[in-house]
Structures are given as C-alpha cells and as structure tokens.
Design a protein around this motif. Structure first.
Motif, PDB file in Angstrom:
ATOM      1  N   THR A 200       0.990  -1.255   0.059  1.00 52.98           N
ATOM      2  CA  THR A 200      -0.028   0.063  -0.025  1.00 52.98           C
ATOM      3  C   THR A 200       0.885   1.384  -0.076  1.00 52.98           C
ATOM      4  O   THR A 200       0.779   2.163  -0.899  1.00 52.98           O
ATOM      5  CB  THR A 200      -0.917  -0.043   1.306  1.00 52.98           C
ATOM      6  N   TYR A 201       1.852   1.239   0.980  1.00 52.39           N
ATOM      7  CA  TYR A 201       2.939   2.449   1.108  1.00 52.39           C
ATOM      8  C   TYR A 201       3.397   2.725  -0.328  1.00 52.39           C
ATOM      9  O   TYR A 201       3.639   3.870  -0.573  1.00 52.39           O
ATOM     10  CB  TYR A 201       3.728   2.448   2.320  1.00 52.39           C
ATOM     11  N   ASP A 202       4.095   1.546  -0.770  1.00 50.52           N
ATOM     12  CA  ASP A 202       4.742   1.767  -2.188  1.00 50.52           C
ATOM     13  C   ASP A 202       3.834   2.452  -3.216  1.00 50.52           C
ATOM     14  O   ASP A 202       4.289   3.259  -4.029  1.00 50.52           O
ATOM     15  CB  ASP A 202       5.191   0.539  -2.705  1.00 50.52           C
ATOM     16  N   ALA A 203       2.644   2.045  -3.382  1.00 57.96           N
ATOM     17  CA  ALA A 203       1.628   2.722  -4.239  1.00 57.96           C
ATOM     18  C   ALA A 203       1.649   4.309  -3.846  1.00 57.96           C
ATOM     19  O   ALA A 203       1.767   4.994  -4.872  1.00 57.96           O
ATOM     20  CB  ALA A 203       0.299   1.983  -4.258  1.00 57.96           C
ATOM     21  N   VAL A 204       1.368   4.642  -2.683  1.00 58.81           N
ATOM     22  CA  VAL A 204       1.302   5.950  -2.304  1.00 58.81           C
ATOM     23  C   VAL A 204       2.728   6.704  -2.568  1.00 58.81           C
ATOM     24  O   VAL A 204       2.536   7.691  -3.199  1.00 58.81           O
ATOM     25  CB  VAL A 204       0.844   6.145  -0.835  1.00 58.81           C
TER      26      VAL A 204
ATOM     27  N   LEU B 119       8.823   3.542   6.295  1.00 57.75           N
ATOM     28  CA  LEU B 119       8.584   4.166   7.977  1.00 57.75           C
ATOM     29  C   LEU B 119       7.825   5.100   8.226  1.00 57.75           C
ATOM     30  O   LEU B 119       6.959   5.365   8.962  1.00 57.75           O
ATOM     31  CB  LEU B 119       9.885   4.234   8.527  1.00 57.75           C
ATOM     32  N   GLY B 120       8.181   6.311   7.417  1.00 59.74           N
ATOM     33  CA  GLY B 120       7.421   7.605   7.551  1.00 59.74           C
ATOM     34  C   GLY B 120       5.864   7.532   7.292  1.00 59.74           C
ATOM     35  O   GLY B 120       4.987   8.089   7.815  1.00 59.74           O
ATOM     36  N   ALA B 121       5.651   6.764   5.992  1.00 53.56           N
ATOM     37  CA  ALA B 121       4.241   6.457   5.395  1.00 53.56           C
ATOM     38  C   ALA B 121       3.611   5.950   6.598  1.00 53.56           C
ATOM     39  O   ALA B 121       2.398   6.070   6.821  1.00 53.56           O
ATOM     40  CB  ALA B 121       4.341   6.134   4.285  1.00 53.56           C
ATOM     41  N   HIS B 122       4.232   4.738   7.223  1.00 51.45           N
ATOM     42  CA  HIS B 122       3.523   4.090   8.322  1.00 51.45           C
ATOM     43  C   HIS B 122       3.001   5.117   9.293  1.00 51.45           C
ATOM     44  O   HIS B 122       1.855   4.977   9.800  1.00 51.45           O
ATOM     45  CB  HIS B 122       4.238   3.076   8.656  1.00 51.45           C
TER      46      HIS B 122
ATOM     47  N   SER C 106       1.897  14.738  12.238  1.00 49.26           N
ATOM     48  CA  SER C 106       2.533  14.718  10.923  1.00 49.26           C
ATOM     49  C   SER C 106       3.972  15.346  11.207  1.00 49.26           C
ATOM     50  O   SER C 106       4.867  14.758  10.528  1.00 49.26           O
ATOM     51  CB  SER C 106       1.490  15.596   9.843  1.00 49.26           C
ATOM     52  N   HIS C 107       4.042  16.441  11.720  1.00 50.15           N
ATOM     53  CA  HIS C 107       5.399  17.108  12.031  1.00 50.15           C
ATOM     54  C   HIS C 107       6.350  16.254  12.462  1.00 50.15           C
ATOM     55  O   HIS C 107       7.385  16.202  12.214  1.00 50.15           O
ATOM     56  CB  HIS C 107       5.016  18.342  12.758  1.00 50.15           C
TER      57      HIS C 107
ATOM     58  N   VAL D 109       2.628  12.914   1.316  1.00 51.14           N
ATOM     59  CA  VAL D 109       1.709  11.586   1.818  1.00 51.14           C
ATOM     60  C   VAL D 109       0.731  12.457   2.722  1.00 51.14           C
ATOM     61  O   VAL D 109      -0.350  11.811   3.056  1.00 51.14           O
ATOM     62  CB  VAL D 109       2.736  10.939   2.446  1.00 51.14           C
ATOM     63  N   ALA D 110       1.061  13.229   3.802  1.00 49.57           N
ATOM     64  CA  ALA D 110       0.549  13.605   4.713  1.00 49.57           C
ATOM     65  C   ALA D 110      -0.636  14.437   4.619  1.00 49.57           C
ATOM     66  O   ALA D 110      -1.684  14.789   5.380  1.00 49.57           O
ATOM     67  CB  ALA D 110       1.387  14.793   5.756  1.00 49.57           C
TER      68      ALA D 110
END
Length: 490
Positions: free
Chosen positions: A82-86, A108-111, A120-121, A150-151
């Motif tokens: 999922t994260y790779d697609a995003v 890691l950040g996307a998760h 988010s920050h 992403v955020a």
C-alpha cells in the motif's frame, strides 16, 4: 573590539569555521531499531521476527519503546504494498527508482503518517533526521517533500486515488488496499473455495498483529503457571496454550528454561491432533519428526513422549536448524529425544520403523503472514512450483518410515491448494498402502470444539487466521496399511 586568540588557538572568523556547526539531530532508538529491521530484511534477506528481538536488545528498548519499534517495523512490512503505491504517486516515480535505504525510511514515515497516531510534523521531521543520520544529507530534502505530500490525505483517500476501481478490478483493489501481491490474493481466494466471500476478512487478518501465544509443554509446566503472568489468557481451543497481552515472553522463567515456548495455537492443535489418533496393532513407542527445525513441534512431541514412555527421533537437514531443535528440546528428560542432521528425502532411518511420524513440510509460509510479514514480498509462484515435488517426496518417505497400522501426519503452514490437497492426492494416487483418515473421527477430543475447520479434502483440517485467530495450518492424517507383497508407490 579586538578579540584575543587563546594560546595556541586561531582567531575566529570565516576562514576558521565561523559559526559552530548545528548539533546533529539525535534520532530516537525506537525508530532506529525499526529502520535496522527494515534494512536487514531488504539487504540481508533476514526474517523480521528473528532480527527484531536482537535489534531491540542492541538498542536497549523495553516496554512502550519496544512496542513502538515493533509496530513500526512489522506494520511497515505488512502494509508495504500500500505504501509503495502511495509513495510512487507522491515521488512521481516508481519506488524501484528510489535508493533502497531511502525507500525504507520513506516507508517508515508513511506508516506513521497513514496508520499510526503520530503527529504529521513528528513523523516527517524524525524521518528526515533519520535519513540525514543513516544515509546522508543529500536525500533529506527529497524525503521531506515526499512525506509532506503523503500527509495531505488519509490512507483511505490515498487508496481510492492510487488503487484500481474496485468495481472493475476488485482483486486489483485488494492488492493495494490489503497490501498483498496479486498472485497471493488469487491463491488465497482459490484456497477458500466456495467461501471466497471471506477473502477480504482473510487478507485483513494477515495485516493484524497477532498476540504472542505460548505453549505449556506437557509434563514440564502446568498451564496455570503461565496463566499467572499478568495479562495472560487461555487460548480458545488448545489445552496447552496461553496468550500474552504484552511484555517479553523471554522474561518468563518457564520460557527461559524451555518448559514453555512461543508457539501458535494452530501449530499446537495440529501437533496434538496427530498425538490423539489411536494406532492399530503393535506398540506406540517409536516416533519420528522428519523436518524438525526449528523445534516447536519436536519439543511438544518430545515432552509428550516422555509422559508416554516413547522415544522421538528428530531429523533436520540444515545443521544450524538442527542446533535450534537441540535447544528447543533441552528441557525434555534426557534420552527421550535424539536430534540428527538428516535429509528426509533420503533418510538414514529404515522402512516400517516408526509408530507415529510427522512431516511439517517446508512450504510457502503463506499461512503465517501475520507473523512473517516480509514473506508475501519474497515468495513467487515459482517458489510453490519448486516446493511441491519436495513436499511429495517428504510425505512419501515419511509413509515408508511408518509401520503398518501406524500414523503419518502431513502438516503445512500454508492453505495453498497445491501444497495441501494437491500433495496428499498425488501421494495417495501413487500408493496402495495408505488411507486418509477422518480427523474429526480419530482426533475428536482435540478438534470437536474448533468451528469451521474442514479442509479441502474430506477428513483434513484447515485452520484460518480470520476464522480461528491462528496461522493457516493444514493437517492430513494418514494410516499405513498392511499389503501383500511390496506396496506400490509413485
């Protein structure tokens, strides 16, 4: 104003460095541990469940910090698809064109941004700092820009944006939403058969972190001792199982001493079912585990062998895994279990020699994706094709080793039909000296309370994460028959 230099020093100024450099950001140990795990998985083909405890100890993490690092590492691996697609959409390039150490940090950040309650920050800032520290300053700006994109949306919104239309391509949508490779989604749907409407529930169960489950090895520890641990609860169906709410199982004395161990409830159930089957004729003193590594079933069978006056021979082809078996059975009374390095497709033991034989065959492991989240990204359809002939050979040789009237138990941690029903059917078709038993009849005391456990062949057992909260264990119980003359084999 004149500034007098210190003795032996230089007058401060642009040529001698000007302002002192900013202090380097210090990344917290939990995020570093999680990143360590992702890098080991990607660069060294490591198994996350094995390397994670080492990294937690190395970073001195316990309690909430250890739990945070665990969720970061395991959760990122589970939802990697999922994260790779995003990330591809936000980076405006395929993830295959991103440097792997940078990509792991982005995941890691996307998760943290999409699946955890991290502001988010904090998610963006700590990931940028991690990249500066572990990779270098060059990619930091790129990481910052990608994660800020992403955020901008929630996970649900991103999936709707990057996944195929669920109306036109429902499997393609599940690939992104449930983070499984397409071929795995197709194989699991086929395994569910007429209950393919449960596919979403199964895929979702693969993405849930399982509770730690312990086994109280019979005769070595009473389950009540494990239930006295804070937060412990009995498993639903295994009389030996206990689940833990939190904490390190290695801190429990019975686990440290090998009287108990971490073992999935499904693994416990199939091992107990094979021990519950009554044998025909002869004695019940010689047992064999043909593929014993890393030793969970061997230790359970060994503990029960000590109670029944039996002897267990545990064979394992790989020497390092045989060493793990030795460690697993160390608490079993001396002389009950013998561990040997042996290839079970060309075994050193003879025919018709054992009363009970279990072959827990090497398999794709698609039944344990909750516990081994990286497996879904490593396995290919070609792996299954290569494993099936090995599985058939192992089952054939295990039946050869079983005496007439004795039992052979075939086990896999996979629901894939080629590895379960396919293997058993092909072996049965090539032999006239073995019959498939009805597990509900011969192991009723173990399986009676377990709902919806019928396997793809009549009489077999298939457990499921979404139905039973266990790994997707398959079990077939076969009885060796006496035949006149030499039995035919495939």
């Amino acid at each position: 104003m004149n500034v007098r230099p210190r003795p032996g020093g230089k007058r401060p100024g642009p040529r001698s460095g000007g302002r002192p450099p900013r202090p380097r950001p210090k990344v917290d140990q939990a995020r570093l541990a999680a990143y360590d795990v992702l890098r080991a998985v990607a660069a060294e083909d490591a198994y996350a469940n094995l390397v994670l405890p080492e990294r937690l100890r190395a970073r001195g993490l316990e309690g909430r910090d250890a739990a945070f690092a665990t969720e970061l590492a395991a959760g990122t691996l589970r939802r990697q698809g999922t994260y790779d697609a995003v990330l591809s959409a936000c980076a405006r390039r395929p993830v295959t064109r991103i440097d792997p150490p940078v990509l792991d940090a982005l995941r890691l950040g996307a998760h943290q941004l999409l699946s955890m309650r991290v502001p988010s920050h904090a998610a963006v800032g700590t990931t940028v700092d991690l990249v500066r520290q572990e990779v270098g300053h060059g990619p930091a700006g790129f990481v910052n820009a990608v994660l800020r994109r992403v955020a901008e949306q929630t996970l649900d919104a991103w999936v709707r944006a990057v996944a195929p239309d669920p109306g036109g391509d429902p499997r393609g949508f599940q690939v992104v939403w449930q983070s499984h490779p397409r071929w795995v989604v197709d194989a699991l749907a086929e395994s569910l058969g007429e209950r393919a409407d449960e596919l979403d529930a199964l895929l979702a169960a693969d993405n849930e972190a399982p509770r730690v489950t312990l086994v109280a090895r019979p005769g070595l520890v009473d389950r009540e001792e494990l239930l006295a641990v804070e937060g412990a609860e009995p498993t639903r169906w295994s009389p030996l199982g206990v689940t833990l709410g939190s904490g390190d199982p290695g801190a429990i004395e019975a686990v440290r001493r090998g009287r108990a161990a971490v073992q999935d409830e499904g693994s416990q159930l199939v091992a107990l079912a094979a021990l519950a089957v009554p044998l025909e004729g002869g004695h019940d003193r010689r047992w064999l585990d043909t593929c014993a590594g890393p030793g969970g079933k061997a230790a359970l069978w060994g503990a029960e062998a000590a109670r029944r006056g039996a002897h267990l021979l545990a064979g394992e082809r790989a020497p390092h895994r045989a060493a793990l078996v030795e460690r697993a059975v160390a608490a079993v009374p001396a002389g009950v279990v013998e561990v040997v390095v042996a290839d079970a497709t060309d075994p050193p033991w003879g025919r018709d020699e054992f009363d009970r034989v279990v072959v827990d065959a090497p398999c794709s492991g698609l039944g344990a994706l909750r516990r081994r989240p990286e497996s879904r990204w490593r396995r290919t359809p070609g792996d299954v094709e290569a494993l099936v002939p090995l599985q058939r050979a192992l089952l054939d040789r295990a039946i050869d080793a079983t005496r007439p009237g004795g039992l052979t138990a075939y086990v896999t941690c996979s629901p894939v039909l080629a590895e379960t029903a396919g293997v058993v059917e092909q072996v049965l078709a090539g032999r006239n000296d073995v019959e498939l038993l009805d597990a509900d009849e011969v192991a009723a005391d173990v399986l009676r309370a377990v709902p919806d456990h019928a396997g793809p062949l009549a009489g077999t057992v298939q457990l499921w994460p979404h139905r039973h909260g266990t790994d997707a264990m398959f079990l077939a119980l076969l009885r060796r028959r006496q035949v006149v003359g030499r039995p035919s084999t495939g």
